[in-house]
Write an enzyme that holds these catalytic residues in place. Structure first.
Site, PDB file in Angstrom:
ATOM      1  N   TYR A  34       0.832  -1.204   0.000  1.00 35.21           N
ATOM      2  CA  TYR A  34       0.000   0.000   0.000  1.00 35.21           C
ATOM      3  C   TYR A  34       0.863   1.249   0.000  1.00 35.21           C
ATOM      4  CZ  TYR A  34       1.002   0.875   4.960  1.00 35.21           C
ATOM      5  OH  TYR A  34       1.635   1.165   6.154  1.00 35.21           O
TER       6      TYR A  34
ATOM      7  N   LYS B  86       6.489  -1.798   1.904  1.00 35.02           N
ATOM      8  CA  LYS B  86       5.302  -1.210   2.545  1.00 35.02           C
ATOM      9  C   LYS B  86       4.145  -2.196   2.417  1.00 35.02           C
ATOM     10  CE  LYS B  86       3.224   3.357   3.237  1.00 35.02           C
ATOM     11  NZ  LYS B  86       3.354   3.371   4.686  1.00 35.02           N
TER      12      LYS B  86
ATOM     13  N   GLU C 182      13.100   2.511  13.657  1.00 38.23           N
ATOM     14  CA  GLU C 182      12.090   3.515  13.287  1.00 38.23           C
ATOM     15  C   GLU C 182      10.932   3.420  14.262  1.00 38.23           C
ATOM     16  OE1 GLU C 182      10.295   2.638   9.483  1.00 38.23           O
ATOM     17  OE2 GLU C 182      10.144   0.505   9.935  1.00 38.23           O
TER      18      GLU C 182
ATOM     19  N   LEU D 233      11.315   1.390   6.855  1.00 35.86           N
ATOM     20  CA  LEU D 233      10.626   1.819   5.641  1.00 35.86           C
ATOM     21  C   LEU D 233      11.360   3.045   5.082  1.00 35.86           C
ATOM     22  CD1 LEU D 233       7.961   1.222   3.999  1.00 35.86           C
ATOM     23  CD2 LEU D 233       7.187   3.366   4.980  1.00 35.86           C
TER      24      LEU D 233
HETATM   25  N1  PLP Z   1       8.016   3.835   8.927  1.00 41.22           N
HETATM   26  C1  PLP Z   1       6.852   3.173   8.991  1.00 41.22           C
HETATM   27  C2  PLP Z   1       6.826   1.834   9.647  1.00 41.22           C
HETATM   28  C3  PLP Z   1       5.675   3.723   8.466  1.00 41.22           C
HETATM   29  O1  PLP Z   1       4.515   3.042   8.525  1.00 41.22           O
HETATM   30  C4  PLP Z   1       5.732   5.014   7.873  1.00 41.22           C
HETATM   31  C5  PLP Z   1       4.527   5.643   7.299  1.00 41.22           C
HETATM   32  O2  PLP Z   1       3.435   5.283   7.541  1.00 41.22           O
HETATM   33  C6  PLP Z   1       6.958   5.683   7.835  1.00 41.22           C
HETATM   34  C7  PLP Z   1       8.084   5.060   8.353  1.00 41.22           C
HETATM   35  C8  PLP Z   1       7.070   7.030   7.205  1.00 41.22           C
HETATM   36  O3  PLP Z   1       6.999   6.938   5.806  1.00 41.22           O
HETATM   37  P1  PLP Z   1       6.426   8.125   4.921  1.00 41.22           P
HETATM   38  O4  PLP Z   1       7.253   9.333   5.258  1.00 41.22           O
HETATM   39  O5  PLP Z   1       6.643   7.680   3.530  1.00 41.22           O
HETATM   40  O6  PLP Z   1       4.998   8.293   5.280  1.00 41.22           O
END
Ligand code: PLP
Length: 303
Positions: free
Chosen positions: A36, A154, A186, A210
């Protein structure tokens, strides 16, 4: 319009969200076999624009490739769909959700042959980030990172993240942030930055985190303004002794963290670098919105 009045896109059709149905044999439902994206949309200088839309499309394509789901659309089609979702809803700030699963098949772990992916896309209102959080920061709690080793994908298989977000909620925290083998990875739905001695650092975008679109934006903005940046392992002591800690995500942009496990980060107040980055980030959104307006003039209306 309330969020549940939205019109969604399901396998090429537009229909009210309340009427959208997928089979119980969809592999997204049975196995969490899907990927997603979440794309933030804000109104900047009168333009409703997604932030870094092309980067979201690129990451979506990478996630599909990583799990070997054929991407049902090219980037131009995804961008046209995104634009239609934005236009169909009145909200000035929207969060657009795109999902592709491997499709519907008799339950068997191995990939089913000849199955089309299920494509689902919907927009919902994206609340304004609370000024209280920007002014005073948020609390986080730490937890061992118990997730799998492909956190760079993701995936809709989010049970590890779901359990950790609930852990945060039960500890009156905005987010749970993870330590794996003594190193910061993270948060349950955000990347994490640390400021020490005027330098901005974050862990590398490897298989343990991610690759956040906001993470890249923060580093791009910081470097463009000449801030010293490091991509390096961050140990638990570095985290706990940081001058500033930030969360970054599409849904929360950048947020200052002022408490970790009940202890103040530095003096417990929002740091000066965060305040500066917040201003720069809003400027970056403005430039990005202008680019989106220019690009949209080239795209066809229909996906
Ligand atoms: N890490 C995780 C586990 C996430 O689910 C998300 C976003 O939902 C992020 C980092 C941040 O990613 P982004 O800046 O692309 O939203």
């Amino acid at each position: 319009m309330e969020w549940d009045q939205a019109t969604c896109h399901l396998n090429g059709q537009w229909l009210p969200l309340a009427e959208a149905r997928v089979s119980v044999l969809d592999r997204g439902f049975i196995f969490g076999d899907g990927v997603y994206e979440v794309v933030p949309v804000d109104t900047v200088d009168g333009v409703r624009a997604p932030f870094r839309a092309a980067e979201h499309c690129a990451r979506f394509a990478r996630s599909m490739a990583a799990v070997r789901i054929d991407n049902p659309h090219d980037d131009a089609q995804w961008l046209a769909l995104l634009s239609q979702l934005i236009e169909r809803h009145p909200w000035p700030r929207q969060s657009v959700y795109l999902q592709v699963t491997r499709g519907v098949a008799k339950r068997d772990h191995a990939f089913p042959p000849g199955v089309s992916p299920t494509v689902f896309a919907v927009s919902s209102p994206w609340p304004v980030i609370a000024s209280e959080q920007l002014e005073h920061g948020v609390a986080v709690v730490t937890h061992a990172d118990e997730r799998w080793l492909h956190c760079d994908i993701k995936s809709v298989s989010l049970l590890g993240n779901v359990l950790m977000r609930q852990f945060a909620v039960e500890h009156d925290a905005a987010e749970a942030i993870f330590l794996r083998d003594g190193r910061l990875t993270e948060g349950s739905s955000a990347n994490v930055f640390v400021v020490r001695a005027g330098r901005l650092s974050a862990p590398a975008k490897d298989h343990l985190i991610l690759p956040g679109i906001t993470y890249d934006a923060v580093f791009d903005i910081a470097r463009a303004h000449g801030l010293a940046c490091d991509v390096l392992p961050i140990g638990e002591a570095d985290l706990r002794g940081a001058d500033e800690i930030w969360l970054s995500s599409s849904g929360r942009e950048i947020l200052p963290v002022t408490r970790v496990d009940g202890n103040a980060v530095a003096n417990g107040r929002v740091g000066p670098l965060f305040r500066q980055m917040h201003v720069w980030f809003q400027e970056a959104k403005r430039s990005d919105a202008l680019r989106w307006r220019e690009r949209m003039q080239q795209f066809p209306r229909a996906a």
